[in-house]
Design a protein around this motif. Structure first.
Motif, PDB file in Angstrom:
ATOM      1  N   VAL A 172       0.735  -1.206  -0.097  1.00 17.04           N
ATOM      2  CA  VAL A 172       0.054  -0.055  -0.027  1.00 17.04           C
ATOM      3  C   VAL A 172       0.952   1.161  -0.233  1.00 17.04           C
ATOM      4  N   GLU A 173       1.810   1.346   0.785  1.00 14.55           N
ATOM      5  CA  GLU A 173       2.539   2.553   1.077  1.00 14.55           C
ATOM      6  C   GLU A 173       3.600   2.935  -0.291  1.00 14.55           C
ATOM      7  N   ILE A 174       4.097   1.656  -0.746  1.00 15.66           N
ATOM      8  CA  ILE A 174       4.964   1.529  -1.959  1.00 15.66           C
ATOM      9  C   ILE A 174       4.022   2.290  -3.209  1.00 15.66           C
ATOM     10  N   TRP A 175       2.967   1.616  -3.337  1.00 17.37           N
ATOM     11  CA  TRP A 175       1.919   2.003  -4.417  1.00 17.37           C
ATOM     12  C   TRP A 175       1.661   3.528  -4.336  1.00 17.37           C
ATOM     13  N   ILE A 176       1.137   3.884  -3.144  1.00 16.60           N
ATOM     14  CA  ILE A 176       0.706   5.264  -3.273  1.00 16.60           C
ATOM     15  C   ILE A 176       1.605   6.201  -3.320  1.00 16.60           C
ATOM     16  N   LYS A 177       2.872   6.087  -2.882  1.00 16.68           N
ATOM     17  CA  LYS A 177       4.024   6.674  -3.123  1.00 16.68           C
ATOM     18  C   LYS A 177       4.257   6.842  -4.595  1.00 16.68           C
ATOM     19  N   ALA A 178       4.234   5.858  -5.178  1.00 13.55           N
ATOM     20  CA  ALA A 178       4.628   5.570  -6.769  1.00 13.55           C
ATOM     21  C   ALA A 178       3.472   6.408  -7.551  1.00 13.55           C
TER      22      ALA A 178
END
Length: 196
Positions: A172-178
């Motif tokens: 979730v964090e990786i994708w939102i940041k991306a």
């Protein structure tokens, strides 16, 4: 277990949308000597549900309506990511080797196919809870249809849970940041985009 490997394929091709969200690879994520049942027992509580058990699939394809997780419980395979059969190959082609115990998460819109696999290669395909049935797009459509599929893929929400680590896991964090935009939760852990 370590954080997943991340592979970015943000550039579309003439026939493949791809995604600003990275492909995530989790090494040795499954228990020793995994079975389909044990694999589902690990991942389904994290709101990624079994769609089937699959083997070597050499056709280039992508899904425009759902993200997908391969959880490899037998054998090994080399995947080609990010281009279709009509796109020219380059020395920068992204190849990912998966083996028993590994899992990969493919964002909606990212093309994938197995180039070569062991005879015993098998994996469980899992999809975020609430996703529509996957569509198969074989990376041969024209520019207008590919653009439409790209818009569909961008509308697929970020899941509320990592398939391996569960709620609070790195996906979730990786994708939102991306995504490079502001997001906020609403409802019960569902995420929606907020215009900046």
């Amino acid at each position: 277990m370590s954080s997943p490997e991340t592979y970015f394929l943000p550039r579309p091709t003439s026939h493949v949308p791809n995604s600003p969200l990275p492909v995530l690879v989790y090494r040795s994520a499954l228990p020793l000597n995994p079975t389909p049942e044990a694999t589902c027992g690990l991942i389904e509580p994290n709101n990624w549900l079994k769609g089937g058990v699959f083997k070597h699939y050499p056709a280039h394809h992508f899904h425009s309506v759902t993200h997908e997780c391969y959880a490899v419980f037998k054998g090994h395979s080399r995947l080609l990511l990010g281009r279709g059969p009509l796109d020219p190959g380059t020395e920068n082609d992204l190849l990912v080797d998966l083996k028993e115990g590994d899992a990969i998460v493919l964002p909606a819109g990212v093309a994938h196919c197995s180039l070569e696999s062991s005879d015993d290669y098998e994996y469980v395909g899992l999809y975020p809870k609430g996703s529509p049935p996957w569509d198969n797009n074989f990376c041969k459509a024209g520019e207008e249809e590919t653009k439409e599929k790209a818009e569909n893929a961008m509308d697929v929400p970020v899941p509320d849970s990592d398939p391996i680590f569960g709620v609070g896991g790195p996906l979730v964090e990786i994708w939102i940041k991306a995504m490079g935009r502001a997001w906020k939760p609403y409802g019960t852990q569902r995420l929606t985009q907020v215009e900046a």
